[in-house]
Design an enzyme around this catalytic site. Structure first.
Site, PDB file in Angstrom:
ATOM      1  N   ARG A  55      21.351  -6.366  -1.524  1.00  0.00           N
ATOM      2  CA  ARG A  55      20.308  -5.479  -0.968  1.00  0.00           C
ATOM      3  C   ARG A  55      20.512  -4.048  -1.439  1.00  0.00           C
ATOM      4  NH1 ARG A  55      20.513  -3.636   4.218  1.00  0.00           N
ATOM      5  NH2 ARG A  55      21.249  -5.611   5.079  1.00  0.00           N
ATOM      6  N   TYR A 108      -4.004   4.846  -6.669  1.00  0.00           N
ATOM      7  CA  TYR A 108      -4.085   3.416  -6.386  1.00  0.00           C
ATOM      8  C   TYR A 108      -4.422   3.212  -4.902  1.00  0.00           C
ATOM      9  CZ  TYR A 108      -2.447  -1.235  -5.217  1.00  0.00           C
ATOM     10  OH  TYR A 108      -2.362  -2.505  -4.700  1.00  0.00           O
ATOM     11  N   ASP A 180       3.621   9.311 -10.023  1.00  0.00           N
ATOM     12  CA  ASP A 180       3.474   7.891 -10.361  1.00  0.00           C
ATOM     13  C   ASP A 180       3.098   7.827 -11.841  1.00  0.00           C
ATOM     14  OD1 ASP A 180       2.492   5.316 -10.832  1.00  0.00           O
ATOM     15  OD2 ASP A 180       1.845   5.061  -8.749  1.00  0.00           O
ATOM     16  N   LYS A 205       3.603  -3.646 -13.890  1.00  0.00           N
ATOM     17  CA  LYS A 205       2.552  -3.391 -14.859  1.00  0.00           C
ATOM     18  C   LYS A 205       3.147  -3.310 -16.269  1.00  0.00           C
ATOM     19  CE  LYS A 205       0.008  -3.534 -11.269  1.00  0.00           C
ATOM     20  NZ  LYS A 205       0.520  -2.835 -10.159  1.00  0.00           N
TER      21      LYS A 205
HETATM   22  N1  LCS Z   1       0.972   2.615  -8.527  1.00  0.00           N
HETATM   23  C1  LCS Z   1      -0.098   2.315  -9.279  1.00  0.00           C
HETATM   24  C2  LCS Z   1      -0.677   3.359 -10.185  1.00  0.00           C
HETATM   25  C3  LCS Z   1      -0.651   1.028  -9.209  1.00  0.00           C
HETATM   26  O1  LCS Z   1      -1.708   0.755  -9.967  1.00  0.00           O
HETATM   27  C4  LCS Z   1      -0.081   0.076  -8.323  1.00  0.00           C
HETATM   28  C5  LCS Z   1      -0.642  -1.289  -8.174  1.00  0.00           C
HETATM   29  C6  LCS Z   1       1.020   0.450  -7.545  1.00  0.00           C
HETATM   30  C7  LCS Z   1       1.533   1.730  -7.680  1.00  0.00           C
HETATM   31  C8  LCS Z   1       1.693  -0.485  -6.594  1.00  0.00           C
HETATM   32  O2  LCS Z   1       2.471  -1.377  -7.326  1.00  0.00           O
HETATM   33  P1  LCS Z   1       2.851  -2.866  -6.849  1.00  0.00           P
HETATM   34  O3  LCS Z   1       3.391  -2.751  -5.474  1.00  0.00           O
HETATM   35  O4  LCS Z   1       1.584  -3.662  -6.896  1.00  0.00           O
HETATM   36  O5  LCS Z   1       3.853  -3.295  -7.854  1.00  0.00           O
HETATM   37  N2  LCS Z   1      -1.871  -1.470  -8.778  1.00  0.00           N
HETATM   38  C9  LCS Z   1      -2.610  -2.562  -8.729  1.00  0.00           C
HETATM   39  C10 LCS Z   1      -3.888  -2.637  -9.277  1.00  0.00           C
HETATM   40  O6  LCS Z   1      -4.510  -1.713  -9.796  1.00  0.00           O
HETATM   41  N3  LCS Z   1      -4.365  -3.870  -9.148  1.00  0.00           N
HETATM   42  O7  LCS Z   1      -3.475  -4.656  -8.458  1.00  0.00           O
HETATM   43  C11 LCS Z   1      -2.308  -3.875  -8.143  1.00  0.00           C
END
Ligand code: LCS
Length: 392
Positions: A55, A108, A180, A205
């Site tokens: 963890r 997001y 971000d 991503k």
């Molecule tokens: N930051 C950005 C810019 C994102 O696009 C996303 C998820 C996150 C943080 C969060 O990341 P995760 O927890 O999903 O790894 N973006 C998504 C989107 O545009 N479509 O599905 C998820």
């Protein structure tokens, strides 16, 4: 100083000292042997030195942390179980009840929801502004503001925020900056070099890049990462497992190659869409028609794989495009090898995530279609979009 391709392949990884294995082993364990009770007590007390429990640390996860720290030019990094896990861990390390955050109104949807609906339950409030104008940010800063949050390019309409201008405002008011960097990746933009304190990513991503794992990372100073690990990560527990860490680590070895190709493909698709009679507007920072094209050119090396567009005759026609595509895949997420198409107003920024009026005020239109341009031949992506558009 090594180049970015060399760093992507080698940073953070070494042949395994026990076997010589070249690929970093997946240390699929939750706990580690304490040679003596005294050593066990010492490691627990030292908070982070010597393996204890997955963890709060694991050798495979640590290799990923070293690689992303090197690519972003940071002292240290922390992996989390998702991008949201990384964002919430970073914010909760920096803010407590009574504190205030200023953030762009295009972020997001999950990040918006976290700040607008979940953090207020802990007494942390956020003001969302159009951060493309630094004056709006300056005006939103209050006595109790602690964090200036940035997401650039912004999800989903590719707003560009002037990172250097944000850092200047933050310095003036003694704020922590968190950026971000998911859309740009460290290949195209390095917020830490511009003075930002902490970088977060959804590693789900581009870092992973193959659509097969969910993960997040935080990069910052040694002190900040140590604090985040020993407090929020350890006790809220958004930790990354070793197998997911390995998938992201493998993906990152080809990150520069992929991002280069995502960018050239996206530019070709954006130019095609901009010239299409059925398309009203294209949002891509690499197009001279983007309102912050000059800023994007200054602060990014290239413009990435994400774009969005609106078709003439509105939302119904947009739905028809999403129904008619064959190669582009209708799904959320982004940064995958395959081209993904989605509808922010009903998916990533749906009303239960971001209230309709707030979404519209942020310039995320009802008919906006988002494309994560993949690594296929650009001519095939363009042909698919062309047949879909001509059918509406
Ligand atoms: N930051 C950005 C810019 C994102 O696009 C996303 C998820 C996150 C943080 C969060 O990341 P995760 O927890 O999903 O790894 N973006 C998504 C989107 O545009 N479509 O599905 C998820």
């Amino acid at each position: 100083m090594q180049g970015i391709y060399t760093k992507a392949v080698h940073a953070g990884e070494e042949p395994d000292p026990t076997s010589g294995a070249l690929s970093t082993p997946i240390y699929q364990t939750n706990a580690y042997l304490f040679p003596t009770p005294e050593e066990g007590a010492r490691r627990i007390a030292a908070e982070g030195e010597g393996w204890v429990y997955t963890r709060w640390g694991n050798p495979t996860v640590a290799a990923l942390e070293r690689k992303i720290a090197t690519l972003e030019g940071g002292e240290a990094a922390l992996a989390a179980s998702s991008g949201m896990g990384a964002i919430s861990t970073a914010l909760l390390t920096l803010a407590a009840g009574g504190d205030h955050i200023v953030a762009p109104h295009t972020v997001y949807g999950g990040t918006h929801h976290l700040m607008a609906s979940e953090l207020p339950k802990m007494g942390i409030e956020t003001t969302f502004v159009d951060a493309t104008d630094p004056e709006n940010v300056e005006e939103a800063v209050r006595e109790n503001t602690r964090i200036l949050y940035i997401e650039t390019p912004g999800n989903p309409n590719l707003d560009i925020v002037d990172i250097a201008a944000m850092v200047e405002i933050a310095k003036e008011h003694g704020l922590h900056t968190v950026a971000d960097n998911t859309f740009a990746t460290p290949i195209l933009q390095n917020p830490l070099a511009l003075g930002v304190d902490v970088v977060v990513h959804s590693a789900t991503k581009y870092l992973g890049g193959h659509g097969d794992a969910v993960a997040g990372v935080i990069v910052g100073s040694e002190d900040f990462i140590k604090k985040a690990r020993s407090t929020v990560l350890r006790h809220f527990g958004a930790s990354l497992g070793p197998f997911e860490a390995w998938l992201i680590l493998r993906g990152m070895q080809t990150l520069p190659l992929r991002v280069e190709r995502h960018s050239t493909n996206a530019l070709a698709v954006a130019q095609f869409l901009e010239g299409h009679p059925k398309v009203e507007r294209v949002f891509y920072p690499g197009l001279p028609s983007h309102p912050q094209h000059a800023l994007a050119k200054r602060q990014m090396r290239s413009f990435g794989g994400m774009l969005s567009f609106e078709v003439r005759s509105g939302i119904k026609a947009g739905e028809e495009v999403m129904r008619r595509v064959r190669l582009c895949t209708l799904a959320v997420s982004l940064g995958d090898v395959r081209t993904l198409i989605s509808h922010p107003a009903s998916m990533t920024h749906a009303p239960n995530i971001v209230p309709r009026e707030e979404r519209r005020a942020a310039g995320i239109g009802d008919g906006l279609i988002r494309l994560s341009v993949g690594l296929e031949d650009p001519s095939d992506i363009i042909a698919d979009l062309d047949q879909a558009l001509l059918g509406i």
